[in-house]
Design a protein around this motif. Structure first.
Motif, PDB file in Angstrom:
ATOM      1  N   LEU A  64       0.824  -1.207   0.000  1.00 34.34           N
ATOM      2  CA  LEU A  64       0.000   0.000   0.000  1.00 34.34           C
ATOM      3  C   LEU A  64       0.859   1.258   0.000  1.00 34.34           C
ATOM      4  CD1 LEU A  64      -2.935   0.915   0.064  1.00 34.34           C
ATOM      5  CD2 LEU A  64      -2.823   0.918   2.557  1.00 34.34           C
ATOM      6  N   VAL A  65       1.904   1.259   0.825  1.00 34.59           N
ATOM      7  CA  VAL A  65       2.828   2.404   0.844  1.00 34.59           C
ATOM      8  C   VAL A  65       3.505   2.564  -0.512  1.00 34.59           C
ATOM      9  CG1 VAL A  65       4.971   3.289   1.840  1.00 34.59           C
ATOM     10  CG2 VAL A  65       3.222   2.306   3.333  1.00 34.59           C
ATOM     11  N   ALA A  66       3.883   1.427  -1.123  1.00 38.56           N
ATOM     12  CA  ALA A  66       4.553   1.477  -2.418  1.00 38.56           C
ATOM     13  C   ALA A  66       3.654   2.097  -3.483  1.00 38.56           C
ATOM     14  CB  ALA A  66       4.964   0.072  -2.839  1.00 38.56           C
ATOM     15  N   ILE A  67       2.376   1.762  -3.452  1.00 38.59           N
ATOM     16  CA  ILE A  67       1.446   2.333  -4.425  1.00 38.59           C
ATOM     17  C   ILE A  67       1.337   3.842  -4.236  1.00 38.59           C
ATOM     18  CG2 ILE A  67      -1.006   2.471  -5.028  1.00 38.59           C
ATOM     19  CD1 ILE A  67      -1.157  -0.533  -4.732  1.00 38.59           C
ATOM     20  N   LYS A  68       1.247   4.267  -2.974  1.00 42.39           N
ATOM     21  CA  LYS A  68       1.138   5.700  -2.706  1.00 42.39           C
ATOM     22  C   LYS A  68       2.384   6.444  -3.173  1.00 42.39           C
ATOM     23  CE  LYS A  68      -2.904   5.441  -0.767  1.00 42.39           C
ATOM     24  NZ  LYS A  68      -4.093   5.994  -1.474  1.00 42.39           N
ATOM     25  N   ILE A  69       3.565   5.870  -2.880  1.00 45.49           N
ATOM     26  CA  ILE A  69       4.807   6.506  -3.322  1.00 45.49           C
ATOM     27  C   ILE A  69       4.915   6.459  -4.839  1.00 45.49           C
ATOM     28  CG2 ILE A  69       7.334   6.321  -3.277  1.00 45.49           C
ATOM     29  CD1 ILE A  69       7.132   5.382  -0.408  1.00 45.49           C
ATOM     30  N   GLY A  70       4.472   5.336  -5.428  1.00 43.89           N
ATOM     31  CA  GLY A  70       4.546   5.194  -6.876  1.00 43.89           C
ATOM     32  C   GLY A  70       3.694   6.186  -7.636  1.00 43.89           C
ATOM     33  N   THR A  79      13.661  10.515 -12.968  1.00 48.10           N
ATOM     34  CA  THR A  79      13.049  10.839 -14.260  1.00 48.10           C
ATOM     35  C   THR A  79      12.048   9.783 -14.712  1.00 48.10           C
ATOM     36  OG1 THR A  79      14.937   9.807 -15.394  1.00 48.10           O
ATOM     37  CG2 THR A  79      15.041  12.188 -15.016  1.00 48.10           C
ATOM     38  N   PHE A  80      12.153   8.554 -14.193  1.00 46.92           N
ATOM     39  CA  PHE A  80      11.167   7.525 -14.500  1.00 46.92           C
ATOM     40  C   PHE A  80      10.012   7.532 -13.500  1.00 46.92           C
ATOM     41  CE2 PHE A  80      14.633   5.411 -16.902  1.00 46.92           C
ATOM     42  CZ  PHE A  80      13.944   5.190 -18.090  1.00 46.92           C
ATOM     43  N   GLY A  81      10.061   8.434 -12.526  1.00 49.05           N
ATOM     44  CA  GLY A  81       9.050   8.441 -11.487  1.00 49.05           C
ATOM     45  C   GLY A  81       9.392   7.448 -10.380  1.00 49.05           C
ATOM     46  N   TYR A  82       8.397   7.065  -9.603  1.00 47.66           N
ATOM     47  CA  TYR A  82       8.616   6.235  -8.420  1.00 47.66           C
ATOM     48  C   TYR A  82       7.927   4.871  -8.516  1.00 47.66           C
ATOM     49  CZ  TYR A  82      10.450  10.430  -6.194  1.00 47.66           C
ATOM     50  OH  TYR A  82      11.203  11.541  -5.888  1.00 47.66           O
ATOM     51  N   ARG A  83       7.512   4.489  -9.739  1.00 45.24           N
ATOM     52  CA  ARG A  83       6.788   3.235  -9.886  1.00 45.24           C
ATOM     53  C   ARG A  83       7.611   2.025  -9.456  1.00 45.24           C
ATOM     54  NH1 ARG A  83       2.991   2.146 -13.195  1.00 45.24           N
ATOM     55  NH2 ARG A  83       2.795   0.387 -11.778  1.00 45.24           N
ATOM     56  N   ARG A  84       8.930   2.086  -9.629  1.00 47.22           N
ATOM     57  CA  ARG A  84       9.749   0.924  -9.315  1.00 47.22           C
ATOM     58  C   ARG A  84       9.790   0.641  -7.819  1.00 47.22           C
ATOM     59  NH1 ARG A  84      14.752  -0.381 -13.102  1.00 47.22           N
ATOM     60  NH2 ARG A  84      12.968  -0.426 -14.506  1.00 47.22           N
ATOM     61  N   PHE A  85       9.344   1.588  -7.004  1.00 52.39           N
ATOM     62  CA  PHE A  85       9.252   1.324  -5.575  1.00 52.39           C
ATOM     63  C   PHE A  85       8.329   0.152  -5.305  1.00 52.39           C
ATOM     64  CE2 PHE A  85       8.106   1.968  -1.162  1.00 52.39           C
ATOM     65  CZ  PHE A  85       9.298   2.389  -0.591  1.00 52.39           C
ATOM     66  N   GLU A  86       7.300  -0.018  -6.155  1.00 49.84           N
ATOM     67  CA  GLU A  86       6.397  -1.151  -6.006  1.00 49.84           C
ATOM     68  C   GLU A  86       7.143  -2.469  -6.223  1.00 49.84           C
ATOM     69  OE1 GLU A  86       2.614  -0.874  -8.004  1.00 49.84           O
ATOM     70  OE2 GLU A  86       2.793   1.295  -8.164  1.00 49.84           O
ATOM     71  N   VAL A  87       8.105  -2.464  -7.146  1.00 57.60           N
ATOM     72  CA  VAL A  87       8.889  -3.672  -7.391  1.00 57.60           C
ATOM     73  C   VAL A  87       9.779  -3.978  -6.187  1.00 57.60           C
ATOM     74  CG1 VAL A  87      10.486  -4.799  -8.978  1.00 57.60           C
ATOM     75  CG2 VAL A  87       8.837  -3.129  -9.848  1.00 57.60           C
ATOM     76  N   LEU A  88      10.361  -2.941  -5.608  1.00 56.00           N
ATOM     77  CA  LEU A  88      11.158  -3.124  -4.395  1.00 56.00           C
ATOM     78  C   LEU A  88      10.305  -3.718  -3.274  1.00 56.00           C
ATOM     79  CD1 LEU A  88      13.262   0.176  -4.320  1.00 56.00           C
ATOM     80  CD2 LEU A  88      14.138  -2.135  -4.652  1.00 56.00           C
ATOM     81  N   ALA A  89       9.072  -3.249  -3.172  1.00 54.53           N
ATOM     82  CA  ALA A  89       8.169  -3.777  -2.143  1.00 54.53           C
ATOM     83  C   ALA A  89       7.917  -5.257  -2.368  1.00 54.53           C
ATOM     84  CB  ALA A  89       6.851  -3.001  -2.157  1.00 54.53           C
ATOM     85  N   ALA A  90       7.714  -5.666  -3.613  1.00 52.45           N
ATOM     86  CA  ALA A  90       7.498  -7.080  -3.911  1.00 52.45           C
ATOM     87  C   ALA A  90       8.728  -7.909  -3.540  1.00 52.45           C
ATOM     88  CB  ALA A  90       7.165  -7.257  -5.397  1.00 52.45           C
TER      89      ALA A  90
END
Length: 299
Positions: A64-70, A79-90
């Motif tokens: 949930l935190v990853a989605i919010k940050i993403g 420059t790619f944004g923060y979507r990869r934080f979700e991958v780190l969470a996984a």
């Protein structure tokens, strides 16, 4: 130049967040009851299921935190944004599952050689309630599990718990009928061995993205061959395919064109091939004819 459908992406992200929030509330509420039940009834199988339930709570919270940050927009440093934080969470979820599985295996082997009395009736009641919670959470997460690695990681956690609950129920019934307390650690060990390979698959997929590997569904050799068959293309070099987030493939390629080829037309054909044939919507194509300076087009 194509425009990315941001509103559709935001809608999907919002749906993921809602589903994970509901699953988190259900799982977190039941976790306390399962821990208390495991201690009261002295069941390692039940406690192992509670440990998995705890990792569910942690995993769902991280997701949930990853989605919010993403959802944060790209900036000059990201420059790619923060979507990869979700991958780190996984990836973190997978590591947690590994840790719990190894702990359960260790405790299970120890208790197998030194059995302890188990209150199977109470164990059965708590495991049955846990199974119901798992099934509800799985149903909530299932629609989006193949669209986001983050949601898939959370779904896998709950799925492992569901099978764990089934194992605990089976162990409780077997002990009620036979009185064999060694069944409890055997089931706990079986749950641990079942979870490990599936956890490895999740970790492998997240590492593939973090290492900028090509998505498994895209055959890069086939893609290169298809580009080379486009009229006007002499050769394709520096072809890269990767994933910027859990579900956003991207590609870049350098083309050498025939001297009389229409560069704009060829670039358009390559971009269309990647989008329609391979599902890649973020494309950068750089072209040059022999002796000319390179130019590029991004879609």
């Amino acid at each position: 130049m194509a425009e990315h459908d941001k509103s559709g992406h935001d809608h999907a992200t919002g749906a993921n967040a809602r589903r994970i929030t509901i699953a988190l509330v259900l799982t977190g509420t039941f976790l306390i009851a399962e821990v208390v039940g495991g201690l009261m009834f002295n069941s390692l199988a039940l406690l192992s299921d509670a440990a998995h339930m705890f990792t569910d709570v942690v995993a769902l919270s991280i997701a949930l935190v990853a989605i919010k940050i993403g959802q944060k927009p790209a900036d000059d440093r990201r420059t790619f944004g923060y979507r990869r934080f979700e991958v780190l969470a996984a990836a973190v979820n997978a590591v947690l599952l590994f840790a719990v599985a190894f702990y359960v295996l260790f405790e299970g082997v120890k208790r197998f050689f030194d059995p302890e009395p188990v209150q199977s009736v109470g164990m059965l009641i708590v495991a049955g309630a846990g199974l119901a919670i798992n099934l509800i959470s799985m149903r909530i997460l299932a629609p989006n599990k193949d669209r986001s690695l983050n949601v898939k990681g959370a779904y896998l956690e709950v799925w492992a718990d569901m099978l764990g609950s089934l194992g605990v129920i089976g162990a409780a019934v077997a002990m009620m009928l036979t009185g064999w307390t060694w069944i409890d650690p055997v089931v706990a060990i079986a749950i641990g061995f079942w979870v490990l390979p599936r956890t490895w698959v999740l970790l492998r997929n997240t590492l593939q993205i973090l290492l900028e590997g090509a998505p498994s569904r895209i055959a890069v050799s086939q893609l290169r061959a298809s580009i080379n068959q486009i009229e006007g293309v002499v050769s394709a070099h520096d072809l890269h395919v990767w994933v910027t987030g859990a579900d956003e493939p991207a590609a870049s390629v350098h083309l050498v064109l025939e001297p009389r080829a229409d560069a704009e037309k060829v670039r358009g054909l390559v971009i269309d091939l990647l989008k329609r044939g391979f599902g890649v919507n973020h494309v950068t194509v750089q072209t040059e004819a022999d002796g000319d300076d390179a130019s590029s087009l991004h879609a």
